[in-house]
Design an enzyme around this catalytic site. Structure first.
Site, PDB file in Angstrom:
ATOM      1  N   ASP A  11       0.815  -1.209   0.000  1.00 11.31           N
ATOM      2  CA  ASP A  11       0.000   0.000   0.000  1.00 11.31           C
ATOM      3  C   ASP A  11       0.851   1.262   0.000  1.00 11.31           C
ATOM      4  OD1 ASP A  11      -2.333  -1.535   0.108  1.00 11.31           O
ATOM      5  OD2 ASP A  11      -2.147  -1.731   2.279  1.00 11.31           O
TER       6      ASP A  11
ATOM      7  N   ASP B 125      14.105 -21.384  -4.262  1.00 11.59           N
ATOM      8  CA  ASP B 125      13.116 -20.419  -4.745  1.00 11.59           C
ATOM      9  C   ASP B 125      12.599 -20.876  -6.096  1.00 11.59           C
ATOM     10  OD1 ASP B 125      11.930 -17.604  -5.230  1.00 11.59           O
ATOM     11  OD2 ASP B 125      12.943 -17.376  -3.302  1.00 11.59           O
TER      12      ASP B 125
ATOM     13  N   HIS C 299      10.906 -13.587  -8.630  1.00 13.67           N
ATOM     14  CA  HIS C 299      11.083 -13.635  -7.188  1.00 13.67           C
ATOM     15  C   HIS C 299      12.492 -14.052  -6.769  1.00 13.67           C
ATOM     16  CE1 HIS C 299      10.534 -15.248  -3.050  1.00 13.67           C
ATOM     17  NE2 HIS C 299       9.635 -14.286  -2.949  1.00 13.67           N
TER      18      HIS C 299
ATOM     19  N   ASN D 227      31.225  -3.517  -7.538  1.00 11.41           N
ATOM     20  CA  ASN D 227      31.543  -3.698  -8.951  1.00 11.41           C
ATOM     21  C   ASN D 227      31.147  -2.494  -9.799  1.00 11.41           C
ATOM     22  OD1 ASN D 227      28.789  -4.003  -8.790  1.00 11.41           O
ATOM     23  ND2 ASN D 227      28.667  -5.812 -10.105  1.00 11.41           N
TER      24      ASN D 227
ATOM     25  N   ALA E 208       9.370 -21.932   8.282  1.00 16.13           N
ATOM     26  CA  ALA E 208       9.867 -21.038   9.333  1.00 16.13           C
ATOM     27  C   ALA E 208       9.590 -21.586  10.722  1.00 16.13           C
ATOM     28  CB  ALA E 208       9.230 -19.652   9.179  1.00 16.13           C
TER      29      ALA E 208
ATOM     30  N   SER F 196       9.867 -12.331   2.437  1.00 20.90           N
ATOM     31  CA  SER F 196      10.799 -12.931   1.485  1.00 20.90           C
ATOM     32  C   SER F 196      12.047 -12.076   1.335  1.00 20.90           C
ATOM     33  CB  SER F 196      10.144 -13.094   0.116  1.00 20.90           C
ATOM     34  OG  SER F 196       9.354 -14.242   0.055  1.00 20.90           O
TER      35      SER F 196
END
Length: 960
Positions: free
Chosen positions: A172, A206, A251, A265, A356, A411
């Site tokens: 939001d 992932d 993702h 770099n 988790a 994430s």
């Protein structure tokens, strides 16, 4: 509900509105290290925003738009989502491959229609074997298959193949502060300590990464995201995807960049891990969906490819699947730190997600720019730490474009922690997964919500990687010769395992041979010195604080036979507080010293065969811990209600050199008002003293508690009562307190009291225990007697407080009244008169009871009353003349096992349990016609369903 990637994905963010926060691969001017906003400043959106994303060019065939999941799913009765045609089976350890095949055959015979069975790789050999059982579509439900497999004893678990997927949690509020997150967790300071190492790998579990293994090229026609090139050392996929290991769900590349994008770099963003490298483990398909099977396989592959950290920015509701926990346990045992996002559901404890919530996983919540919980972040006491998770800029790619994007989500928070764990593996704290995890938690900043929303706070990389001052918690041994050369083991925290990095000093002198096997333990060789000195450890210029637990005492030269007063220089006194001296003509040598500080000690090294401790006893005397050559030989109670001088206790040793230590233990007799030790002198003897002569034996007679022939050890208290033998008695509840008498006779009778707090008295004769006498009774009864017979001659009887008691007693007291010595053993009592046929109620004088019994009245009882007891060995007896005896008793919910004996032989173990009370139950025992004695005793045993061991006696019925 399936697993989700713990980043808040905002699809429109990547494509349309220029007011959204995103960045392209062309951005090179900004980096985390260049951010100057202080960590405590409120978030301010930047301007202007970075340029839009760049198109992605395919190698070979173009990607297929709009990826769809290949996994067919079903919603279970508990609301969780699983693969519709597959279950996971785990076998118990020791089950062979042949046995496992037999399990599958048995399941098929029971109606489980399978398409095939595929083993799932185990991270470590010897772990429980796992198998994915693919069911024939539509023929067998997964619930039925699980039920059949679970019924086999060779199966440890059978469970659905739970589905995991990316969570699409819209944002939001959009923030464009470029890598504010790195400054907030102290990365610039952390990088000044270490850049990590390319030998440490973080496995990103992932939906893929845009890396050199991808089938796409960037604008420069080279494969891989420019800011991830050279970072990924290997890639694999456990899902079906036309894009291979590439990140088509938008993702995995973002997560990878946070953990360890190419840093310093001159382009793009910085990653927490700096030099750390990555493993691309694709366990989610291109829709962000996976299962527990793919996750288990990914964990196993990561372990086998030398991952030291595994990041799982994904999750699913419910408890941790057994197969996932087994894989995590194996990875942990293999030396891997596992990190997972807590979830984006915004809920508390009831919203806990796996992985988790699994054991051995560091769970991570998300905080925003103001160090408060991000509104979407799951939280709860089960969450370990928090990390930045809003407006996080990182590398990005999907099936059509790449560059940089700003996402919200747990994430995003998780890879911050994974990157820090990778850096810690190259620090002094990298001794084990537990050490790495504990360091992260121990150094987290206690931001708002710590202790309620999460356990340990928002991570602080600078604090985690800084070398704190070492702490010494113990040294052993704590004394040695002045010339040095003693090997000392030092225990504590924050030592360095690197050779030469830990410097240990004894006072101002440096120890040699410092070897630290871990950050908690070092061994050193003491240098030469005198007196008592503090031992300190220095690492990276930081030195431990001097404390009493780190005091080393140089013991003076060995002394020979003689008396060594408290003022003698051969004695050494140690402690945080000094020993105080006081003068009194009654002390040996006129003075003594006292101390009440725990750990304060007195040392003497002597050459002899016996050492005598001369000390005082008084009202505030405590327990003195006496050790010889480092081994405790006594816990000496120095309490007495009044002061006693020059008390002596002698300890014999093998002739030679020894060191005696007397220490303040900090413990005391319950009656004492303090823990003081009052030292007077040591007496060294060349030979052990002869044993003291036995006390003079007394002859027949009564010996009251006040008689000088009766000796007491420990703490006893006198009380007077006309009901006592001689008018007084003594009591004690001090374990091992004892009363003794040496006598010349053939029997000894113990006169004692029973009462509600009476305990078990241990009765010994000539050192052999002859009885554990229960002195409990519901009311006080005086002058109870128990007689013990012995061969005529000289014996010593001892009655000691055991510290044990009947379960019904409120204490462990022993109440001694007198001893009665008899020249000969008393004749056995005449047997009770035998009764003839008839009913003998519990109130009949012919029925005798021993132990504690209680009467209760009820019209349903035979004769209107009965008696009950749960005191083990309490018994009821009757001597009768007949050919059968019937026991009338009650059964009820707390009824126990009654031991029934006739003429001393057990004939029955009668179970008196019943769910409800039933009265006048009868059991008849037949015997040869004649005189017999029946005894019913409380065994103390019971039916497993019973709530007690009570025996409820009603009557005996004698029969001809």
């Amino acid at each position: 509900m399936g697993l989700r990637i713990l980043v808040v994905l905002v699809a429109s963010l990547l494509f349309a509105n220029s007011s959204y926060a995103y960045a392209s691969g062309g951005v090179s001017a900004a980096s985390a290290g260049s951010t100057t906003t202080p960590a405590s400043a409120p978030y301010v959106a930047p301007s202007p925003l970075p340029p839009p994303l760049l198109p992605l060019a395919p190698i070979g065939q173009p990607p297929k738009p709009g990826p769809t999941s290949s996994i067919k799913t079903v919603t279970l009765s508990d609301g969780r989502v699983a693969a519709a045609d597959r279950i996971v089976v785990g076998f118990r350890k020791g089950v062979s491959d042949a046995d496992a095949q037999d399990v599958h055959r048995a399941a098929a015979a029971a109606g489980v229609a399978t398409q095939d069975v595929r083993p799932i790789a185990n991270p470590r050999a010897g772990d429980n074997d796992l198998a994915a059982v693919n069911l024939a579509s539509g023929l067998t439900s997964i619930e039925r298959a699980i039920q059949v497999y679970r019924a086999d004893a060779r199966v440890l678990f059978a469970e659905p193949d739970y589905v995991a997927h990316v969570t699409d949690t819209p944002s939001d509020t959009y923030f464009a502060e470029f890598q504010w997150n790195m400054t907030r967790i102290g990365m610039p300071a952390a990088w000044s300590i270490t850049h990590g190492s390319g030998s440490i790998y973080i496995a990103i579990l992932d939906c893929g990464i845009f890396d050199e293994f991808s089938g796409f090229v960037a604008a420069d026609q080279l494969p891989g995201h420019p800011d991830l090139r050279g970072k990924v050392v290997a890639a694999t996929s456990f899902v079906s995807s036309p894009f291979g290991t590439h990140d088509a769900c938008g993702h995995g590349s973002h997560v990878a960049g946070i953990a360890s994008a190419a840093t310093n770099n001159g382009t793009g963003v910085a990653g927490v891990g700096w030099d750390t490298r990555l493993l691309n483990v694709k366990v989610m398909d291109d829709t962000g969906t996976g299962t527990s099977t793919t996750l288990v396989s990914g964990i196993s592959w990561a372990v086998s490819h030398s991952a030291k950290v595994i990041n799982m920015s994904l999750g699913s509701a419910g408890s941790c699947p057994a197969s996932v926990q087994a894989a995590i346990d194996s990875a942990w045992a293999s030396g891997v730190v596992l990190v997972a996002a807590a979830g984006n559901g915004g809920g508390g404890a009831n919203a806990a997600e796996w992985p988790a919530r699994c054991n051995h996983v560091l769970s991570v919540a998300a905080t925003d720019q103001n160090d408060v919980r991000a509104t979407f972040s799951t939280y709860g006491s089960w969450v370990n730490v928090a990390a930045p998770g809003t407006a996080i800029l990182s590398t990005y790619a999907d099936s059509t474009q790449y560059g940089y994007a700003q996402f919200d989500g747990t994430s995003m928070a998780s890879p911050h922690v994974a990157g820090l764990a990778a850096l810690l593996w190259m620090s002094v704290y990298g001794s084990s997964p537990d050490a790495v995890m504990n360091r992260i938690k121990a150094t987290a900043d206690p931001v708002a919500g710590t202790g309620t929303l999460w356990q340990s706070g928002r991570i602080n990389a600078a604090a985690a990687l800084s070398t704190a001052a070492p702490v010494i918690t113990s040294i052993s041994p704590s004394s040695g010769p002045p010339g040095g050369g003693t090997q000392v083991t030092i225990t504590g925290t924050d030592f360095s395992r690197l050779a030469g990095a830990t410097v240990v000093r004894f006072g101002s002198n440096t120890a040699s041979g410092v070897t630290c096997a871990s950050v908690q333990t070092c061994t050193v060789i003491s240098p030469a010195g005198v007196g008592s000195v503090y031992v300190t450890a220095t690492v990276a210029g930081m030195t431990s604080v001097e404390t009493g637990v780190g005091v080393f005492t140089y013991v003076n030269p060995t002394v020979g036979p003689g008396t060594y007063e408290d003022t003698n220089t051969a004695l050494t006194f140690t402690g945080i507080l000094p020993w105080a001296s006081f003068s009194d003509a009654l002390n040996s040598g006129g003075t003594a010293k006292f101390n009440g500080q725990i750990g304060s000690e007195i040392h003497l090294t002597f050459n002899g065969a016996a050492i005598t401790l001369v000390h005082l006893k008084q009202f505030n005397g405590g327990i003195a811990r006496v050790s010889i050559d480092g081994s405790m030989v006594d816990e000496l109670d120095t309490y007495n209600p009044t002061r006693l001088y020059q008390q002596q206790k002698t300890y014999t040793v093998a002739a030679g050199v020894h060191t005696v230590t007397v220490a303040v233990s900090g413990n005391k007799n319950a009656a004492s008002s303090g823990t003081f030790v009052l030292f007077d002198a040591f007496i060294v003897a060349a030979e052990a003293p002869p044993p003291p002569p036995p006390p003079a034996a007394v002859g027949p007679g009564t010996y009251e508690d006040t008689n000088a022939a009766v000796t007491f050890s420990g703490s006893w208290t006198t009380f007077t009562n006309a009901g006592n033998s001689g008018g007084s008695a003594k009591f004690s509840n001090q374990t091992a307190a004892a009363v003794s008498l040496t006598f010349d006779g053939g029997a000894i009778t113990l006169v004692h009291l029973k009462q509600s707090n009476g305990g078990i008295a241990t009765v010994s004769i000539d050192g052999t225990v002859v009885d554990q006498l229960d002195t409990y009774n519901t009311t006080q009864i005086m002058q109870q007697q128990k007689t013990y017979t012995v061969a005529a001659g000289v014996h010593t009887v001892t009655v000691a407080v055991s510290g044990n008691k009947n379960a019904a007693s409120s204490g462990t007291f022993v109440l001694f009244d007198a001893f009665i010595v008899a020249a000969e053993a008393p004749p056995p009592p005449p047997p009770p008169a035998a009764v003839g046929p008839g009913t003998y109620e519990d109130t009949n004088a012919a029925v005798t009871f021993s132990g504690s019994w209680t009467t209760f009245t009820n019209a349903g009882n035979s004769g209107g009353s009965a008696k009950f007891s749960n005191q083990t060995a309490a018994a009821v007896s009757l001597t009768f003349d007949g050919g059968a005896i019937t026991l009338v008793h009650l059964k009820q919910s707390n009824g126990g096992i009654a031991t029934v004996s006739i003429d001393g032989t057990v004939v029955d173990q009668l179970d008196t349990y019943n769910t409800t009370q039933i009265m006048q139950q009868q059991k008849t025992y037949t015997v040869a016609a004649g005189v017999h004695t029946v005894t019913v005793a409380v065994s103390g045993n019971k039916n497993a369903a019973s709530s007690g061991t009570f025996v409820l006696f009603d009557a005996f019925i004698g029969q001809p």
